[in-house]
Scaffold this motif. Structure first.
Motif, mmCIF file in Angstrom:
data_model
loop_
_atom_site.group_PDB
_atom_site.id
_atom_site.type_symbol
_atom_site.label_atom_id
_atom_site.label_comp_id
_atom_site.label_asym_id
_atom_site.label_seq_id
_atom_site.Cartn_x
_atom_site.Cartn_y
_atom_site.Cartn_z
ATOM 1 N N LEU A 26 0.867 -1.192 -0.030
ATOM 2 C CA LEU A 26 0.007 -0.176 0.141
ATOM 3 C C LEU A 26 0.640 1.254 0.216
ATOM 4 N N ASN B 39 0.138 4.453 0.008
ATOM 5 C CA ASN B 39 -0.173 5.291 0.831
ATOM 6 C C ASN B 39 0.134 5.205 2.305
ATOM 7 N N LEU B 40 0.733 4.099 2.752
ATOM 8 C CA LEU B 40 1.031 3.780 4.027
ATOM 9 C C LEU B 40 2.703 4.087 4.145
ATOM 10 N N ASN C 247 4.858 6.301 3.590
ATOM 11 C CA ASN C 247 5.132 7.417 4.318
ATOM 12 C C ASN C 247 4.359 8.198 5.628
ATOM 13 N N ALA C 248 3.618 6.969 6.073
ATOM 14 C CA ALA C 248 2.532 7.458 6.942
ATOM 15 C C ALA C 248 3.233 7.559 8.367
ATOM 16 N N THR D 100 -0.279 6.961 12.530
ATOM 17 C CA THR D 100 -1.323 6.340 11.863
ATOM 18 C C THR D 100 -0.831 4.720 11.682
#
Length: 278
Positions: A146, A148-149, A151-152, A156
């Motif tokens: 994923l 979107n995770l 650089n979370a 988060t």
């Protein structure tokens, strides 16, 4: 060259002489001087004449000869018939690489599932101890897929994300089963200490490979992994998976049988003879 005869009575043969070679060199220089310099021709002429005079001196008025020692002819080689002995299965370690018995595929799957559970338990423990969250390690694993995770933030990654949990579960289960199958195939090939190879060598090997390459493949993920915990998880997986696989009954292979028998080709007497030898 050996000569048959009495070795105590030498024979005479023309003595070796360098004059013919000197004469040939002089003749070569004579012709070389025709296209180079007249001095070369003069030198060649001197050498040619010197060689010719010397060569005549070797044969006139009496040929120069020297004795040669007669060597006895070597003894005749008498052919001998040598029998051939066949190796039997397991004899002299001739089957150290190709196992005569292997584990079934189901053993590898069971070992992979058991090892995966053990590794997941340690991963959750690490997540709780280090990050005070049940989901941090799972979210980091899901971040490999994923984007979107990737650089979370830590907050988060410490929260429960259903999508990430499903992805992490699929990745972990698939990898565990595949590695378990590899254990089932490879463990019978190790002649000694299979538990040591399964629990220590193999986990350290692929951990080192991942550690050396992850900084290039995925630097963000590399920065989030606690490698000491990672190594412990891999060793736990290897120990449990190897133990489960090793406790499974082995299946006899057909490595020692002729190719015709293994492929099902009808060859009367072939399979029975070999089996009888074994």
């Amino acid at each position: 060259m050996p000569v048959e005869g009495n070795p105590d009575n030498p024979i005479e043969a023309p003595a070796p002489t360098p004059w013919p070679m000197l004469m040939a060199l002089g003749l070569t220089l004579v012709f070389a001087g025709l296209v180079t310099n007249v001095a070369v021709t003069l030198v060649g002429g001197v050498l040619f004449i010197s060689g010719a005079v010397g060569w005549f001196g070797e044969v006139l008025p009496v040929e120069h000869r020297e004795p040669l020692r007669v060597e006895a002819a070597p003894a005749a080689i008498v052919p001998a018939t040598i029998g051939v002995d066949y190796l039997h299965v397991g004899e002299l370690g001739n089957r150290a690489i190709l196992p005569l018995e292997i584990y079934s595929y189901s053993a590898g799957i069971k070992g992979g599932i058991a090892g995966g559970i053990a590794m997941a338990g340690l991963a959750v423990l690490q997540s709780v101890v280090v990050h005070h969250s049940l989901w941090y390690t799972a979210n980091v694993l899901a971040a490999t897929v994923l984007a979107n995770l990737a650089n979370a933030s830590t907050a988060t990654l410490s929260s429960f994300i259903p999508e990430a949990f499903v992805v992490a579960l699929i990745i972990h289960a698939s990898a565990s089963i595949l590695v378990g199958l590899l254990y089932g195939v490879m463990l019978p090939m190790f002649p000694r200490y299979p538990a040591f190879w399964a629990a220590i060598v193999a986990p350290l090997l692929w951990t080192g490979l991942l550690w050396s390459s992850l900084s290039v493949i995925n630097p963000v993920l590399d920065a989030r992994i606690e490698w000491r915990w990672f190594i412990l998880c891999q060793i736990a997986f290897g120990a449990v998976a190897g133990f489960v696989v090793n406790q499974t009954e082995r299946v006899t292979t057909m490595q020692h049988l002729p190719f015709a028998v293994r492929t099902g080709i009808e060859a009367p007497g072939l399979g029975g003879d070999r089996e009888g030898q074994n």
